[in-house]
Motif scaffolding. Structure first.
Motif, PDB file in Angstrom:
ATOM      1  N   ARG A 107       0.796  -1.291   0.006  1.00  0.00           N
ATOM      2  CA  ARG A 107       0.028   0.144  -0.069  1.00  0.00           C
ATOM      3  C   ARG A 107       0.795   1.301  -0.253  1.00  0.00           C
ATOM      4  N   THR A 108       1.990   1.326   0.769  1.00  0.00           N
ATOM      5  CA  THR A 108       2.719   2.505   0.852  1.00  0.00           C
ATOM      6  C   THR A 108       3.847   2.645   0.072  1.00  0.00           C
ATOM      7  N   GLY A 109       4.800   1.367  -0.494  1.00  0.00           N
ATOM      8  CA  GLY A 109       5.853   1.424  -1.153  1.00  0.00           C
ATOM      9  C   GLY A 109       6.962   1.310  -0.257  1.00  0.00           C
ATOM     10  N   TRP A 110       6.706   1.106   1.138  1.00  0.00           N
ATOM     11  CA  TRP A 110       7.748   0.889   1.848  1.00  0.00           C
ATOM     12  C   TRP A 110       8.361  -0.312   1.675  1.00  0.00           C
ATOM     13  N   GLN A 111       9.497  -0.749   2.208  1.00  0.00           N
ATOM     14  CA  GLN A 111      10.194  -1.897   2.042  1.00  0.00           C
ATOM     15  C   GLN A 111       9.745  -2.670   3.361  1.00  0.00           C
ATOM     16  N   HIS A 112       9.472  -4.154   3.149  1.00  0.00           N
ATOM     17  CA  HIS A 112       9.156  -4.820   4.338  1.00  0.00           C
ATOM     18  C   HIS A 112      10.221  -5.837   4.572  1.00  0.00           C
ATOM     19  N   LEU A 113      10.626  -5.859   5.772  1.00  0.00           N
ATOM     20  CA  LEU A 113      11.852  -6.750   6.257  1.00  0.00           C
ATOM     21  C   LEU A 113      11.316  -7.759   7.389  1.00  0.00           C
TER      22      LEU A 113
ATOM     23  N   ARG B  16      18.438  -6.113  15.991  1.00  0.00           N
ATOM     24  CA  ARG B  16      19.253  -4.942  16.321  1.00  0.00           C
ATOM     25  C   ARG B  16      19.827  -4.264  14.912  1.00  0.00           C
ATOM     26  N   GLU B  17      20.006  -5.060  13.996  1.00  0.00           N
ATOM     27  CA  GLU B  17      20.718  -4.437  12.767  1.00  0.00           C
ATOM     28  C   GLU B  17      19.252  -3.753  12.100  1.00  0.00           C
ATOM     29  N   ALA B  18      18.108  -4.536  11.933  1.00  0.00           N
ATOM     30  CA  ALA B  18      17.088  -3.904  11.321  1.00  0.00           C
ATOM     31  C   ALA B  18      16.495  -2.753  12.001  1.00  0.00           C
ATOM     32  N   LEU B  19      16.524  -2.556  13.262  1.00  0.00           N
ATOM     33  CA  LEU B  19      15.973  -1.349  13.963  1.00  0.00           C
ATOM     34  C   LEU B  19      16.908  -0.350  13.667  1.00  0.00           C
ATOM     35  N   SER B  20      18.074  -0.325  13.353  1.00  0.00           N
ATOM     36  CA  SER B  20      18.955   0.805  13.132  1.00  0.00           C
ATOM     37  C   SER B  20      19.206   1.088  11.512  1.00  0.00           C
ATOM     38  N   GLY B  21      18.801   0.163  10.773  1.00  0.00           N
ATOM     39  CA  GLY B  21      19.032   0.238   9.392  1.00  0.00           C
ATOM     40  C   GLY B  21      17.978   0.222   8.359  1.00  0.00           C
ATOM     41  N   HIS B  22      16.777   0.141   8.904  1.00  0.00           N
ATOM     42  CA  HIS B  22      15.696  -0.455   8.218  1.00  0.00           C
ATOM     43  C   HIS B  22      14.608   0.756   8.415  1.00  0.00           C
ATOM     44  N   ASP B  23      14.022   1.279   7.139  1.00  0.00           N
ATOM     45  CA  ASP B  23      13.155   2.370   7.327  1.00  0.00           C
ATOM     46  C   ASP B  23      11.648   2.026   6.810  1.00  0.00           C
ATOM     47  N   GLY B  24      11.271   0.847   6.582  1.00  0.00           N
ATOM     48  CA  GLY B  24      10.091   0.485   6.201  1.00  0.00           C
ATOM     49  C   GLY B  24       9.372  -0.084   7.521  1.00  0.00           C
ATOM     50  N   VAL B  25       8.512  -1.367   7.007  1.00  0.00           N
ATOM     51  CA  VAL B  25       7.908  -1.967   7.987  1.00  0.00           C
ATOM     52  C   VAL B  25       8.613  -3.466   8.464  1.00  0.00           C
ATOM     53  N   LEU B  26       9.012  -3.603   9.632  1.00  0.00           N
ATOM     54  CA  LEU B  26       9.608  -4.636  10.378  1.00  0.00           C
ATOM     55  C   LEU B  26       8.742  -5.559  10.930  1.00  0.00           C
ATOM     56  N   SER B  27       8.859  -6.864  10.457  1.00  0.00           N
ATOM     57  CA  SER B  27       7.965  -8.026  11.138  1.00  0.00           C
ATOM     58  C   SER B  27       8.884  -9.003  11.931  1.00  0.00           C
ATOM     59  N   LEU B  28       8.948  -9.335  13.271  1.00  0.00           N
ATOM     60  CA  LEU B  28       9.661 -10.178  13.953  1.00  0.00           C
ATOM     61  C   LEU B  28       9.050 -11.260  14.276  1.00  0.00           C
ATOM     62  N   GLY B  29      10.001 -12.324  14.434  1.00  0.00           N
ATOM     63  CA  GLY B  29       9.616 -13.664  14.737  1.00  0.00           C
ATOM     64  C   GLY B  29       8.770 -13.532  16.152  1.00  0.00           C
ATOM     65  N   GLY B  30       7.729 -14.670  16.208  1.00  0.00           N
ATOM     66  CA  GLY B  30       7.070 -14.423  17.680  1.00  0.00           C
ATOM     67  C   GLY B  30       7.562 -14.603  18.930  1.00  0.00           C
ATOM     68  N   GLY B  31       8.904 -15.013  18.879  1.00  0.00           N
ATOM     69  CA  GLY B  31       9.705 -15.015  20.219  1.00  0.00           C
ATOM     70  C   GLY B  31      10.617 -14.070  20.273  1.00  0.00           C
ATOM     71  N   ALA B  32      10.737 -13.148  19.307  1.00  0.00           N
ATOM     72  CA  ALA B  32      11.723 -12.273  19.365  1.00  0.00           C
ATOM     73  C   ALA B  32      11.892 -11.454  20.702  1.00  0.00           C
ATOM     74  N   PRO B  33      10.373 -10.781  20.909  1.00  0.00           N
ATOM     75  CA  PRO B  33      10.633  -9.831  22.197  1.00  0.00           C
ATOM     76  C   PRO B  33      10.903 -10.496  23.425  1.00  0.00           C
ATOM     77  N   MET B  34      10.866 -11.776  23.614  1.00  0.00           N
ATOM     78  CA  MET B  34      10.950 -12.314  24.900  1.00  0.00           C
ATOM     79  C   MET B  34      12.078 -12.204  25.105  1.00  0.00           C
ATOM     80  N   HIS B  35      13.357 -11.999  24.296  1.00  0.00           N
ATOM     81  CA  HIS B  35      14.649 -11.796  24.682  1.00  0.00           C
ATOM     82  C   HIS B  35      14.684 -10.620  25.041  1.00  0.00           C
ATOM     83  N   PRO B  36      15.412 -10.447  26.226  1.00  0.00           N
ATOM     84  CA  PRO B  36      15.649  -9.100  26.997  1.00  0.00           C
ATOM     85  C   PRO B  36      16.194  -7.910  26.188  1.00  0.00           C
ATOM     86  N   ASP B  37      17.335  -8.513  25.436  1.00  0.00           N
ATOM     87  CA  ASP B  37      18.164  -7.439  24.536  1.00  0.00           C
ATOM     88  C   ASP B  37      17.229  -6.945  23.619  1.00  0.00           C
TER      89      ASP B  37
END
Length: 177
Positions: free
Chosen positions: A33-39, A74-95
């Motif tokens: 819809r937006t033309g943003w990149q998806h990672l 970590r890399e995606a949050l600092s270098g990606h400017d579109g929409v980012l989808s994370l694996g279901g367990g990713a937010p469980m890691h404290p870092d």
């Protein structure tokens, strides 16, 4: 909402939620819809490692996978400017949870029954290989507090199309702007 984002900025939105919530599918709909990149961080890991996530779990273990996942996020949050989808367990890691602070995080919630239908008997999802419905229920019970804690806002995906969900997210992002 503009389809152009300034280079070098942070993701417009980071999608989190349990397996079967539609994170990758909805991110792709937003990108269309937006033309943003998806990672998708799971896809990044598979590309970098050259093997499916299920193989990483079996051969090197979940702890090794979670380290790879935290690095990919970590890399995606600092270098990606579109929409980012994370694996279901990713937010469980404290870092990873700490890295999400200050980002627009969208918790895609879903009814366990619908998530089980969407996931099916998908052996590519190692934590759901045996009794997916029971495993989804247990994962959601365990992870829901973290998802809610990190979320800027929550969108229920149950019974909705990816396009409907994408539009709601874009509307909510516009409200935050």
């Amino acid at each position: 909402m503009s389809n152009r984002r300034a280079a070098g900025t942070r993701p417009a939105a980071v999608l989190i939620g349990p397996p079967g919530a539609g994170k990758s599918t909805v991110a792709a709909a937003i990108a269309a819809r937006t033309g943003w990149q998806h990672l998708d961080t799971d896809e990044v890991i598979v590309s970098q490692e050259g093997v499916p996530i299920s193989d990483i779990f079996v051969v090197q273990g979940e702890e090794h996978f979670r380290r790879l996942e935290a690095d990919a996020v970590r890399e995606a949050l600092s270098g990606h400017d579109g929409v980012l989808s994370l694996g279901g367990g990713a937010p469980m890691h404290p870092d990873t949870a700490a890295l999400l602070d200050g980002h627009v995080v969208v918790f895609l919630d879903v009814d366990v029954s619908e998530a089980a239908k969407r996931v099916g008997l998908n052996t590519a999802r190692p934590l759901l290989a045996i009794n997916p419905r029971a495993q989804l229920n247990a994962l959601l019970k365990q992870r829901r507090p973290r998802y809610e804690e990190l979320a800027t806002f929550t969108v229920d995906t149950t019974g909705r199309t990816p396009e409907e969900i994408a539009q709601e997210i874009l509307d909510r992002l516009e409200e935050l702007a």
